[in-house]
Every structure is written in C-alpha cells, then in structure tokens.
Design a protein around this motif. Sequence first.
Motif: not given
Length: 422
Positions: A197-198, A256, A258-260, A262-263, A353, A363, A394, A396
């Motif tokens: 993430t991030e 912000r 990036s984690g979403h 990847n999920q 990412s 994450g 995790n 932001y």
Amino acid sequence: MTDYDVIVIGGGSSGLMATINAAQQGTRTLLIEKNPKLGRKLLLSGGGRCNVTNRTTREDLITHIPGNGKFLYSALNQFDQEDIIAFFNQAGVELKEEDHGRMFPVTDRARTILDTLVDIINDLGVTIRMKDPVDSLIYDRETKRVKGLTTVAGETITANSIILAAGGRAYPKTGATGDAYAWAKKAGHSIERLYPTEAPLLSDDRIISEKLLRGVSLRDVNVTVWNGPVGEKAIVNHQMDMIFTHFGYSGPAILRCSGHVNQYLHATGEELCHLSIDLAPNETLEEMKQTAEEAREKQLTNILKQWMPERMAEVVCLLANIDATKPYKQLVHSEVDALWETVKTFPLTATGSQPIEKGFVTGGGVSTKEVDPKTMESKFMQGLFFCGELLDINGYTGGYNITAAFVTGTIAGQYAAWGSFA
C-alpha cells in the motif's frame, strides 16, 4: 524470577511508544533491536519531518485507515490523536498544524521526535540492546503463556510479557523484513495476505510506454479506482496531486489508491484495474463548457491549458481523437462530447504496484480478529502483545499510520506492564 517484566522487540514508532508506556508502570523493561540505530523508519516519515499525527475527528481518522481502522476504536477511547499531541507537548516538543490536519514538530525534523522518545526511554532506565536480532520466541504450550525469547547469538532472555513491534515488510532498508510473522504464527496466529500500500502504480498504458506524459505533474485532480470498467462502480477516489512516471503513476492521489488496486486485482483475478482522472474536479462540466464557449476562437490546447499542463492538454485531444490545433468552434457535437468526457474521466489502467519492499506501508499482517482490541494482547498466548505495522492495519499517508503505531504501541505497553505483574 524472569530477566525482565516486559521485552519490546523492535525500536520503531510503535516499539518506542510501547517501551515508554511499559517502563512508566515501573517495570523492568528491555528494548531489543536488530538495527544499529533506533527509529530508522521514523526518521524517514513525513518526508523526514515526521508527521506525528492528524488532528481530525475520530470518524475521519478511521476512514483514513482503510485497512481495519475500526479495530482501533477501543484503543482510541484510551489514547487518541489529542493525547499524542499532549504527550509531545509535555515532553517539550512544540508541534504545528499544517494542511489537512497534519501535525509536525516546529523544527521540521523527524530527529526531534526520535531524540525525544529515546531520551524518555533512557530517563526511565530501560535496558536497550542494539544489533541483537531475535531468533525465536519461547511459548509454554500447557499454560499458553509467552516465556521469553532466544537471540540469533544463542542467548535466552525470559520475560512475563513480550511486545512484538517488529514492523511489516515495507521499506526493508529500515530493517523491516517481516521476522515477527513467523513468531506470531508459532503462537497460533493467522497472517492476512501481505500486499503493498502507498506504493506507485505500474501500467502498460500507451501514455506510459510511449512516454507521452513522463514527468508531468497534475495538481489537485480526482483519481477514482473502479470495480470493473470506468463508470461502473467506484471503489474509492482521492482528490490530490499525482505524477506520470516512466513505469506508471505516482504522487499522493495514486499512493492512496494503490492498496485498493492491489486488493481488487487479487480479489478478482483480473490483469488490469481501471482508474480515471477528473482533471478539473472543482468545476462542473457545464462551467467548463461555458468557459470554452466564451473562448471558442482559440485552439483547444490554449483553452485546456487553464486547467492542466499543455502536454496533458495535447494527450487529452489525442485520446479524444481530435486535432489539438483546432479552434473550439470547429468541433462537431461528437467531438465536444469526447473532449469533455476525456477531461472529466481520463482513463488509466494499472497492472499492480511496485513491490511491497518499495511501498511505505505493509497491507495485511497479524489478523486483528485474533488480538484483543482493548489491550493488544494475543487471544491465543497470554503475555504476547502486538502493535504497529505488524498488525493487519494500514492507513493513508498524512499522519494516519504513525497515529495507529503510537496508539497501539501505547496500549500494548500499558497492558503488557500490568499483565506482567499478574
């Protein structure tokens, strides 16, 4: 008799705070760290200025910690953002508030925060062992209690309580290599899937492969991550700055998202995640059309330049399949629609990412379902506590992750100390 009442493994943000709070209860406390120096990641936080917390509402704080932020409710009832500010003020550190509630030391130096924490630890008489990596934890399976640890050097150290504050896997040059996941698993804990993430996003888009926008920065744009094609269902959106790179996309809005991303890719098995940019989120489509109509004699790039860099304006026209040198008045209806659709939903795709080692935040981690949210103690092993990025929490950038670290560290330190006397 044990060697120590409390051992804290890891000298990062959460570990330092855990050490202070354990020692303040009068415990014999050991802080053990494998690095030659404490707080290496803390010194990098906030661009080297250390964004110690975010002065926002409880609800807003939780919203900005999309990875299990709700787990923190019980802890925040005991120690929250205002308590973090008061803690540093009482320690003689003056803080200042910047945009979006971000709190920094007035010195603008992360070193100020680290030195303050280390000075408090030294004043409390804590034993600190550096360059002393831990090999494993010792558990009593019959009583389900933690008993101590063994170091890589072969030494056994006993304790009534142990706090794992060894971090995740992001930024390994700070020593975060995920050692503690194995120790948690040995105690029976589940490790939720680790993901970056991030972290900057990777893309095979034409604008990236042909370097059409490399190095172009966009200010205050709204980036949306979509659950499927653009326009279907938004997963999240962030209005901040971004930049086009040689490999994809970066900047605060992208980090912000990036984690979403990847999920989404993991959950769906898709190869691409669709995103879009509203290049002028503070103006409505009608306002922009009116502005363009008033300058209808001008070329398209000259009109669009008031909302975006010239290179961006040229690529907008390229994607809309319109000659950028055309005057606005010569556009037919279909071209007008294509132009403004591209401005308000400029399409991007991401293949993922950069790896977790290049992200700033991990994450995933130790499942929060298996940790007492009030005390940070393991539900499986008495005397074992968790805090910081090791947990599946995790947030932001903007002071949210370090807030989670300071909060969980404080709670873990206090309850580990009280539990050590039981």
